[in-house]
Design an enzyme around this catalytic site. Sequence first.
Site, short mmCIF file in Angstrom:
data_model
loop_
_atom_site.label_atom_id
_atom_site.label_comp_id
_atom_site.label_asym_id
_atom_site.label_seq_id
_atom_site.Cartn_x
_atom_site.Cartn_y
_atom_site.Cartn_z
CG HIS A 113 -2.02 1.16 1.28
ND1 HIS A 113 -1.70 2.36 1.78
CD2 HIS A 113 -3.17 1.28 0.52
CE1 HIS A 113 -2.89 3.05 1.54
NE2 HIS A 113 -3.62 2.58 0.98
CG ASN A 156 -12.11 3.67 0.99
OD1 ASN A 156 -11.94 4.85 0.33
ND2 ASN A 156 -10.93 2.87 0.94
#
Length: 551
Positions: free
Chosen positions: A138, A229
């Site tokens: 990431h 999210n």
Amino acid sequence: MWKLVRSFLLMMITFCLITYQLVHVYETNAQVHPTNVTDCLELPFPFVIKNHAYITHTGRTLGEGEITKVTELDHTEEAERWNISSVGAKKAWLEGFTGKGVNIAVIDTGISNHPDLKIAGGVSTVDYTSEWSDDNGHGTHIAGVIGAKNDGHGVVGVAPGANLYSVKALNQNGEGQLEDVLRAIRWSIENNMDIINLSIGTGFESTLLEEAINEAYAEGILIVAASGNESVPDSVVYPAKFENVIGVSAVDGRLNLTPFSSYGQEVEFTAPGFSIVSTFIDGAYGIANGTSQAAAHVTGMLALLKEKYPDMTNEELREMLVQHSQDIGDAGRDAYFGHGFISYDALDQDAPAEVGNLVVTGNSPTSISIRWENPEDTDFEKVDIYLNDSFVISIPRDASESSFTFENLEADTEYTVSVYTIDAMGNQSKGKTIVERTGEDSVEEAFPDLDDTVSGQDNSDESDKDCVMLDSSAGLAQQYQLRSGISSGVFDIEGSKERVVTDMKQVGNENDLTKMTSSDETELTEANNILVRFYQSGTRFVKSMVGWLLD
């Protein structure tokens, strides 16, 4: 007596801190949230502290929670990928601003060595390794979005000249402890970082985290974080929810809010967060969706502005970014896009002029050819061509020809061709459209009722002969007259000097069917080969003739 009380209090504080650091139960719906020593002392005894500060990266990836590894990149030029192009980074580079000299702390899972990355340094605040390399992927993906090198290979970041620092505060699962993030922020302050990127999030409101953020901000550091999210109203996560943090939502290539993006009043800007290709572990590349990626674009943009305006404070740069954003939601700041979509020079929101003289220059049962003239706008960059609303190709301004042929089409089928102009800022015109039907898939037949003309012979006065006649009386614009008994149809005459038929009209009697005027101002000479294509009721006939220029 007081000494005993003081000793007991000191023992309780020490025990509370040790327990807070060592007991880690990762839960997202916390009921007890100790944020400092006072909170610890207010809990009933005996007690167990659970660290509900579940801090994780906010990348919503194409796989199930994983960045999808790209085995082979397509042939898109690195600066032409939609996310880099849309934020106008290339214009900043052309002005000489790449983020050079700007220090950026990427507080994440670390950054791995990669051919497209130049890592200036780093630190690990996790307890299982002193290495700041990435064991998740990431952090490396985020670093590439911010500042991958502009070397003509692979991918490029928004600020390719910025100094990237790997501050590893999350583990191989993309999870972290609050104390590790606090230490990472402290390291950023002590090592003179200009910007901190926090593509991480938690639903846990921590006073300690907010205090660390406030301290960094007071030192002049810009802090950027992902909105989250969760895709529901008022779902912005911490630290993006804090006042001194720039919260970022995510949009797709058409500047629509992505279906996963968190939104709320804390969103300050929006940026690309869908189908983002960037660097990945093991020297590879990956594609991902997420507000993590959106935040990285804002960090890169701030680096460009920091280099351009080195004397501005973080507060002033934050305000300047408002001037470099395109308002795409409700007028003013809104909960979905904040002040708007970041763009290096959003003050230029004018689309370039449309293409001129868009015409069909060829047609067959399986192909359609078009030509156009590019606009003269100085910032015009390319045209995007669509067929039946599906993108086909981009043709740059400096292409050798302003033309294109659609191939492998269906016979006798109507197609809609649209051509849009795009400038360096990504502004797109409304477009020009033409509709054209391909010919029927039939066998070519001889041109009906036409005798062969004789080279060098004027047959125009012979009523029993069909011919092509060139008439010089029209000046440089050549005229053609086809004498035939056929009463209907469309004629297209081509030759070594002939390009476009711009005028058709009936002349003479019905046997003198059509007069056509060419836009080509070059006179034909004797013995020019002229190809006559005649379409009648979908059937294609071909006749090759020899023409000459009459006195």
